[in-house]
Design a protein around this motif. Structure first.
Motif, PDB file in Angstrom:
ATOM      1  N   UNK A  43       0.823  -1.212   0.000  1.00  0.00           N
ATOM      2  CA  UNK A  43       0.000   0.000   0.000  1.00  0.00           C
ATOM      3  C   UNK A  43       0.857   1.263   0.000  1.00  0.00           C
ATOM      4  N   UNK A  44       1.973   1.236   0.708  1.00  0.00           N
ATOM      5  CA  UNK A  44       2.880   2.378   0.713  1.00  0.00           C
ATOM      6  C   UNK A  44       3.427   2.669  -0.669  1.00  0.00           C
ATOM      7  N   UNK A  45       3.745   1.609  -1.419  1.00  0.00           N
ATOM      8  CA  UNK A  45       4.238   1.773  -2.789  1.00  0.00           C
ATOM      9  C   UNK A  45       3.154   2.370  -3.689  1.00  0.00           C
ATOM     10  N   UNK A  46       1.930   1.869  -3.566  1.00  0.00           N
ATOM     11  CA  UNK A  46       0.822   2.407  -4.366  1.00  0.00           C
ATOM     12  C   UNK A  46       0.586   3.868  -3.993  1.00  0.00           C
ATOM     13  N   UNK A  47       0.568   4.152  -2.704  1.00  0.00           N
ATOM     14  CA  UNK A  47       0.339   5.522  -2.233  1.00  0.00           C
ATOM     15  C   UNK A  47       1.388   6.477  -2.801  1.00  0.00           C
ATOM     16  N   UNK A  48       2.649   6.077  -2.748  1.00  0.00           N
ATOM     17  CA  UNK A  48       3.733   6.936  -3.226  1.00  0.00           C
ATOM     18  C   UNK A  48       3.665   7.138  -4.741  1.00  0.00           C
ATOM     19  N   UNK A  49       3.490   6.067  -5.488  1.00  0.00           N
ATOM     20  CA  UNK A  49       3.496   6.169  -6.951  1.00  0.00           C
ATOM     21  C   UNK A  49       2.294   6.936  -7.488  1.00  0.00           C
ATOM     22  N   UNK A  50       1.144   6.706  -6.849  1.00  0.00           N
ATOM     23  CA  UNK A  50      -0.074   7.372  -7.319  1.00  0.00           C
ATOM     24  C   UNK A  50      -0.245   8.750  -6.680  1.00  0.00           C
ATOM     25  N   UNK A  51       0.681   9.099  -5.780  1.00  0.00           N
ATOM     26  CA  UNK A  51       0.634  10.380  -5.071  1.00  0.00           C
ATOM     27  C   UNK A  51      -0.690  10.555  -4.336  1.00  0.00           C
ATOM     28  N   UNK A  52      -1.038   9.547  -3.555  1.00  0.00           N
ATOM     29  CA  UNK A  52      -2.282   9.561  -2.780  1.00  0.00           C
ATOM     30  C   UNK A  52      -2.015  10.088  -1.375  1.00  0.00           C
ATOM     31  N   UNK A  53      -3.047  10.615  -0.755  1.00  0.00           N
ATOM     32  CA  UNK A  53      -2.910  11.268   0.548  1.00  0.00           C
ATOM     33  C   UNK A  53      -2.665  10.314   1.715  1.00  0.00           C
ATOM     34  N   UNK A  54      -3.173   9.075   1.615  1.00  0.00           N
ATOM     35  CA  UNK A  54      -3.083   8.174   2.765  1.00  0.00           C
ATOM     36  C   UNK A  54      -3.216   6.723   2.325  1.00  0.00           C
ATOM     37  N   UNK A  55      -2.898   5.787   3.236  1.00  0.00           N
ATOM     38  CA  UNK A  55      -3.007   4.366   2.903  1.00  0.00           C
ATOM     39  C   UNK A  55      -4.431   3.939   2.566  1.00  0.00           C
ATOM     40  N   UNK A  79      -2.790   2.018 -13.191  1.00  0.00           N
ATOM     41  CA  UNK A  79      -1.440   1.759 -13.709  1.00  0.00           C
ATOM     42  C   UNK A  79      -0.437   1.633 -12.565  1.00  0.00           C
ATOM     43  N   UNK A  80      -0.567   2.480 -11.562  1.00  0.00           N
ATOM     44  CA  UNK A  80       0.338   2.411 -10.410  1.00  0.00           C
ATOM     45  C   UNK A  80       0.158   1.090  -9.668  1.00  0.00           C
ATOM     46  N   UNK A  81      -1.082   0.680  -9.473  1.00  0.00           N
ATOM     47  CA  UNK A  81      -1.358  -0.597  -8.800  1.00  0.00           C
ATOM     48  C   UNK A  81      -0.729  -1.738  -9.587  1.00  0.00           C
ATOM     49  N   UNK A 117       3.005  -1.954  -9.113  1.00  0.00           N
ATOM     50  CA  UNK A 117       3.383  -2.522  -7.816  1.00  0.00           C
ATOM     51  C   UNK A 117       3.106  -4.022  -7.799  1.00  0.00           C
ATOM     52  N   UNK A 118       1.983  -4.445  -8.352  1.00  0.00           N
ATOM     53  CA  UNK A 118       1.678  -5.887  -8.424  1.00  0.00           C
ATOM     54  C   UNK A 118       2.761  -6.591  -9.227  1.00  0.00           C
ATOM     55  N   UNK A 119       3.156  -6.007 -10.341  1.00  0.00           N
ATOM     56  CA  UNK A 119       4.169  -6.633 -11.186  1.00  0.00           C
ATOM     57  C   UNK A 119       5.490  -6.779 -10.435  1.00  0.00           C
ATOM     58  N   UNK A 120       5.883  -5.753  -9.696  1.00  0.00           N
ATOM     59  CA  UNK A 120       7.113  -5.836  -8.911  1.00  0.00           C
ATOM     60  C   UNK A 120       6.977  -6.826  -7.755  1.00  0.00           C
ATOM     61  N   UNK A 121       5.826  -6.821  -7.097  1.00  0.00           N
ATOM     62  CA  UNK A 121       5.609  -7.713  -5.954  1.00  0.00           C
ATOM     63  C   UNK A 121       5.605  -9.180  -6.369  1.00  0.00           C
TER      64      UNK A 121
END
Length: 136
Positions: free
Chosen positions: A7-19, A98-100, A103-107
């Protein structure tokens, strides 16, 4: 990869405010993906993700009240479904999905690209995997 790291990776890449926003984007993206790919493909991918993340794929792929897995949809319809689930507009939904997927691809060590991409129309794969390491 652990759930909170994901979730931290998704939050950072998508520039989201919170988990919580990252969780919403992840759920919306993966539930829609589970509608689009065969249930067996969704299950194989889910098995490689943190349990809480994989459940988004399993819940839709095997839910009797959900649309059948593997249903064809245009990129516009795919992202409209993500947007509806996430209560977002289509451009935001496209970016977050796309951000998700990145992250899924890397995970999964590239398993997302390897397992999911062949199940998608070329146009949807091109849009969804734009910028990811699995893009060819």
């Amino acid at each position: 990869m652990r759930y909170d790291t994901f979730l931290g990776q998704v939050q950072a890449r998508a520039r989201l405010d919170n988990p919580g926003a990252a969780e919403t984007a992840t759920r919306a993206s993966l539930e829609t993906l589970a509608e689009r790919v065969p249930a067996t493909v969704a299950e194989k991918l889910a098995a490689q993700l943190p349990r809480e993340i994989g459940e988004h794929l399993r819940r839709v792929a095997y839910a009797p009240d959900e649309p059948a897995s593997g249903m064809r949809m245009s990129p516009q319809e795919f992202f409209d479904r993500v947007a509806q689930r996430a209560s977002a507009d289509r451009p935001k939904a496209m970016h977050e999905a796309r951000c998700v997927i990145e992250v899924v691809d890397e995970a999964t060590g590239g398993a997302c690209s390897a397992k999911i991409r062949p199940s998608l129309d070329d146009e949807l794969a091109r849009v969804l995997f734009a910028g990811s390491s699995g893009h060819t």
